[in-house]
Design an enzyme around this catalytic site. Structure first.
Site, PDB file in Angstrom:
ATOM      1  N   GLU A  47      18.329   8.120  -7.118  1.00  0.00           N
ATOM      2  CA  GLU A  47      19.031   9.147  -7.895  1.00  0.00           C
ATOM      3  C   GLU A  47      20.118   9.714  -7.003  1.00  0.00           C
ATOM      4  OE1 GLU A  47      16.272  12.098  -9.510  1.00  0.00           O
ATOM      5  OE2 GLU A  47      14.860  10.510 -10.018  1.00  0.00           O
ATOM      6  N   GLU A  88       8.159  10.797  -8.050  1.00  0.00           N
ATOM      7  CA  GLU A  88       7.722  12.127  -7.613  1.00  0.00           C
ATOM      8  C   GLU A  88       6.224  12.354  -7.794  1.00  0.00           C
ATOM      9  OE1 GLU A  88       9.445  14.258  -6.007  1.00  0.00           O
ATOM     10  OE2 GLU A  88      11.559  14.181  -6.603  1.00  0.00           O
TER      11      GLU A  88
END
Ligand code: IPT
Length: 962
Positions: free
Chosen positions: A468, A406
């Site tokens: 994820e 991220e």
């Protein structure tokens, strides 16, 4: 000021591999002197001087996080920075921890070069030895070494470190975890002998066509390699070595060859695992075969020690993972303690090693000034990647490098990818943020829904992984089976990593001394993200959650199902409903909404010629480690069992196996075939169950009852039951509410509350001839449920059939559809025949097998860190509750939960210690419950697992058993 300078720091030695050798080392872990100041300007002067008086300081263990020892407090934010986004500046109120350690050295340390190594300092440390500054380090989860040759003294030496909680580095370390500071990994003094092996990069490839291993060592030292087991003795390290036919390294069979690399002055033990990672045919392959990543994201967390995770805890994580059929770890979101990777090599786990880099908080400001694209940050990015790759490059378990998490996109990420690719062409690059795959080798996404993965499966041309998925927050995740089906359907969908391994709860005590796990906000943080920090498959103390038990079943490396039977075909078995059978649209997949339990099966009589299919789903391994057994249970009581001979089945193949003729049973009977470890392995003892399958071989019979007067029950004039066989009861009455799960909070709960499903009103329309007719509805709404309670019975049994019919327009899925009732609190021991032993829900029930189970009411609870719906047992044919003296038996087909508090109490509690036992056992006896989904991050409950208002009925028979 060095604190908010964007550079990686200064004074460090070039990064190199982490290894042990026979050179002198001195561990400096232990009790250090420590002093915390609220800001750098308030920190004392002169701490680097030997003569500095630290007698008023406290003692603090190294490694540790100072907040875990009462200095300052932990604070949790997920995405948001807990300070203004003003890069590279950080608050003036910047807690600053000063450390001092005096240690003694013998003369031998003075005659050779020596480095001082820190394996992790969060977030910025300035270091002095004997009054001389060594440098400044940033990159909290990365090692740093300083050259201390010439600075050491015989006898007493004084090391001083000033650590700042915040630094420019904090902008690059916005991972979803507690903000914790200090010297939290080892500190070591290492002699570096002249002519020694300063660094090496050992490439050990495996040629799957010839079976040969090939070794190539990059090192600047003049060195030799010996691997006696392979007949390699003093082979010059500077030319490639054909190791001959070797056993390759895989996560399934982590074969390591021990050897050593030696120069004239240093000897380094090496563990060689031969494996080759490639991308071919759009697939990620190891040793020529597609692998399926059955992974988890692992943060380093301990409920007492924070990120200073003891080695034995790291090992416990790995054992638990292996025991639950997990084969891969993404080290979210930073390189772990180096010893963890040694364990991954040893026990066998595929690893994505992720760089200590996340700038997620810039998303709050539209990624304005995000460091990933800013030239002034380039060195810091390259420094972090370099330190990870150099440290970890010799681990066979690492199959990919990840640039970080991220951090959006940008030229600095592209540069780190390019550097890593050149430095290590043997490992593909991963980074989820590069969705266009401009500088990565695999397409990676997080939390893509099933339908999106299906779409990707049809179109992707490169390997696809979910770095994820299935957010394990609170009760859940639901929908794992449907993800597995996609990974099995599309060769390029190569699995992924559940978010996440562990709940990061911190052990705290209530004022009266009861333990609970704290989460965001519990330390008085002004800005926090609450319970998003507790979203793991194991509780903070590493007790497996039901989600992990479910995952173990989903990830089983074998699939044991009913094979088509020769001769007359028996009915399809609901035991195998988990597999790939399509679910009926809009309905609960495994039991009808009338009497809950499927009763089909093989017709009565002895069962001959039963065959099971065993599919080997390993990527490489055969079944050598396993033994198979069968057992036959009638109503959960074993009637026969024996070993089962299963032929050798290669990875990816299946075989049909004949069972011996089974004895005749007369009541509901199930055959269970279990595959377990034939002998002890490094990760579990012999007998550990690896996989199982169940087949129903005899249908159940519904008991008939004689009509009579309802004398077993005592009713009041409104038709409300008051007691059964003298046992006081409350209810039963229709109930739709469950204490929302955290996944519900991100999906249906707002509507449930708005509509008032937690405050239903019951209006009795009539009481006539054993039928209580009522209407149940929330205030202010015009929809409701027409409910008829039909009572029949005699002096032995009491039977209730509840017919439910929705009226009007129910606008959303229901939490539950069933009854609530209560018994005196002494009825706290439960036995049941149905699915168990653990809790199960519509979209998370693969791990629940049919059997007979016993538990106390307290044991039936799952202590989610944030209290919420839990403990549901499904497909229950009968259950008994006893106070030791009297026993109430409930028959029918139902799901149940039994707890000492109500759904409302559970809903109101914020921590487990808020739940206070009442004088009653509250029972849910349900037709069905809504699924769980994984809406906290990802898709909600899939349509086929949603519970909608519909016509339904349930029949329950109560009996007092003496
Ligand atoms: C995703 C993060 O990568 C992970 O660190 C964690 O925060 C997770 O979410 C939530 O628990 S990012 C999110 C925007 C999907």
């Amino acid at each position: 000021m060095y604190i908010d300078d964007v550079s990686p720091g200064y004074g460090a030695q070039p990064a190199r591999s982490a290894f042990t050798s026979d050179a002198l080392t001195l561990g400096l872990n232990g009790e250090w002197r420590f002093h915390l100041s609220p800001s750098p300007v308030l920190a004392p002067d002169g701490i680097e001087q030997a003569a500095f008086d630290d007698s008023a300081w406290v003692s603090l263990p190294v490694p540790s996080n100072w907040q875990m020892h009462g200095h300052g407090k932990p604070a949790y934010t997920n995405v948001r920075y807990p300070f203004p986004v003003d890069p590279p500046h950080v608050p003036s109120d910047n807690p600053t921890g000063d450390y001092r350690l005096a240690f003694d050295l013998t003369p031998e340390w003075l005659s050779q070069p020596v480095v001082l190594r820190f394996d992790g300092v969060d977030s910025c440390g300035r270091v002095w030895l004997n009054g001389e500054e060594l440098g400044v380090t940033r990159g909290s989860r990365l090692p740093v070494e300083f050259d201390v040759s010439g600075l050491l003294q015989e006898g007493r030496n004084v090391l001083a470190v000033r650590v700042h909680q915040w630094s420019s580095g904090s902008y690059l370390e916005d991972q979803d975890m507690w903000w914790l500071s200090g010297i939290f990994r080892d500190v070591t003094l290492l002699a570096r002998p002249v002519g020694g092996i300063n660094d090496y990069f050992l490439h050990a490839d495996y040629d799957h066509l010839t079976g040969h291993g090939r070794i190539r060592v990059e090192t600047e030292a003049t060195a030799w390699l010996s691997v006696p087991e392979l007949g390699i003795l003093r082979a010059p390290a500077d030319s490639p070595i054909d190791a001959g036919v070797v056993e390759p390294w895989t996560a399934e069979a982590p074969r390591l060859y021990e050897g050593y690399l030696a120069s004239d002055t240093e000897r380094v033990p090496v563990r060689i695992g031969f494996r080759t990672v490639t991308i071919e045919d759009g697939q990620l392959k190891v040793n020529g075969r597609r692998i399926l990543l059955k992974g988890v994201n692992r943060h380093e967390h301990h409920p007492v020690h924070g990120r200073a995770v003891p080695l034995e805890t790291a090992r416990a994580d790995i054992l638990l993972m292996k025991q639950h059929n997990i084969n891969a770890v993404r080290t979210s979101h930073y390189p772990p303690h180096p010893a963890f990777l040694d364990l991954c090599d040893e026990y066998g786990l595929w690893v994505i090693d992720e760089c200590d880099l996340e700038t997620h908080g810039f998303t709050e400001v539209g990624w304005n000034r995000n460091p990933s694209g800013a030239p002034e940050w380039r060195d810091a990015y390259l420094d972090r990647m370099t330190r990870m790759v150099e440290r970890d490059k010799n681990h066979p378990s690492i199959i990919m490098w990840s640039l970080g998490n991220e951090a959006h996109t940008g030229s600095n990420l592209a540069a780190t990818a390019a550097w890593a690719r050149t430095r290590d062409p043997g490992r593909p690059i991963h980074y989820e943020g590069d969705a266009a795959c401009e500088y990565v080798d695999v397409y990676s996404r997080m939390y893509a829904s099933h339908s999106e993965v299906d779409e990707i499966g049809r179109t992707t041309e490169i390997p696809f992984i979910l770095c994820e998925y299935a957010h394990a927050m609170g009760n859940g995740p639901g929908g794992l089976l449907e993800y597995r089906e996609l990974f099995e359907k599309y060769p390029r969908c190569q699995g992924g990593f559940i978010w996440e391994w562990i709940d990061h709860g911190i052990t705290q005590l209530t004022p009266d001394g009861r333990e609970f796990f704290a989460y965001g906000g519990d330390f008085g943080e002004e800005l926090h993200d609450g319970s998003f920090i507790v979203d793991g498959l194991v509780f903070p103390d590493r007790t497996p959650s039901p989600g992990l038990t479910e995952l173990a079943k989903i990830f089983e490396p074998l699939r044991i199902t009913a094979a088509p039977q020769p001769g007359p075909t028996p009915t399809a078995s609901p035991a195998n409903r988990p597999q790939t059978s399509p679910h009926p649209p809009g309905g609960r997949p495994w039991s009808s909404l009338s009497v809950g339990v499927a009763r089909e099966g093989i017709s009565a009589g002895a069962v001959d010629n039963l065959r099971v299919r065993v599919a080997n789903l390993f990527d490489f391994a055969g079944l050598d480690l396993l033994k198979f057994e069968w057992n036959l249970e009638q109503e959960g009581v074993e009637v026969a069992s024996g070993p089962l001979d299963v032929p050798a089945i290669e990875a990816g193949q299946e075989a049909t196996v004949q069972l011996p003729d089974l004895p005749e049973t007369t009541r509901e009977s199930w055959l269970t075939v279990t595959a377990s470890l034939a002998k002890d392995t490094s990760w579990a003892p012999a007998g550990h169950t690896v996989a199982w399958g169940q087949i129903q071989v005899q249908a159940g019979t519904n008991t008939q009852q004689q009509p009579g007067d309802l004398t077993l029950g005592e009713f009041d004039h409104e038709g409300t039951l008051r007691s059964i066989a003298g046992i006081p009861v409350q209810g039963p009455k229709l109930d739709l509410w469950r204490a929302p799960t955290e996944n519900d909070r991100y999906s249906d709960e707002p509507r449930w509350r708005e509509l008032g499903l937690h405050r239903l009103q019951h209006r009795i329309i009539s009481v006539h001839n054993g039928v209580v007719h009522s209407r149940v509805a929330p205030a202010a709404q015009d929809f409701g449920m027409d409910v008829k309670y039909h009572w029949t019975g005699n002096d032995k049994t009491l039977t209730l059939t509840v017919d439910i019919e929705p009226e009007g327009d129910w606008p959303c899925p229901l939490p539950r559809l069933g009854l609530r009732m209560a018994l005196p609190g002494t009825f706290d021991r439960v036995e049941w025949f149905g699915r168990g032993p653990g809790e199960a829900y519509a979209d998370s029930h693969q791990a629940a097998r049919v059997g007979r189970f016993k538990a106390t009411v307290d044991e039936l609870q799952t202590p989610y860190v944030v209290p919420q719906e839990n403990g549901n047992r499904v497909d229950v044919r009968w259950a008994t509750l006893t106070d030791g003296d009297r026993t109430l038996r409930i028959e029918g087909g139902f799901d149940f939960a039994a707890r000492r508090w109500t759904s409302e109490d559970l809903d109101a509690a914020k921590h487990t210690t808020d739940l206070t036992p009442s004088d009653w056992i509250h029972l849910n006896l349900d037709i069905a419950q809504n699924g769980l989904g994984t809406a906290t991050c990802g898709p909600g409950v899939l349509p086929q697992h949603q519970l909608h208002a519909q016509k339904a009925s349930i029949t329950l028979t109560f009996r007092a058993v003496s």
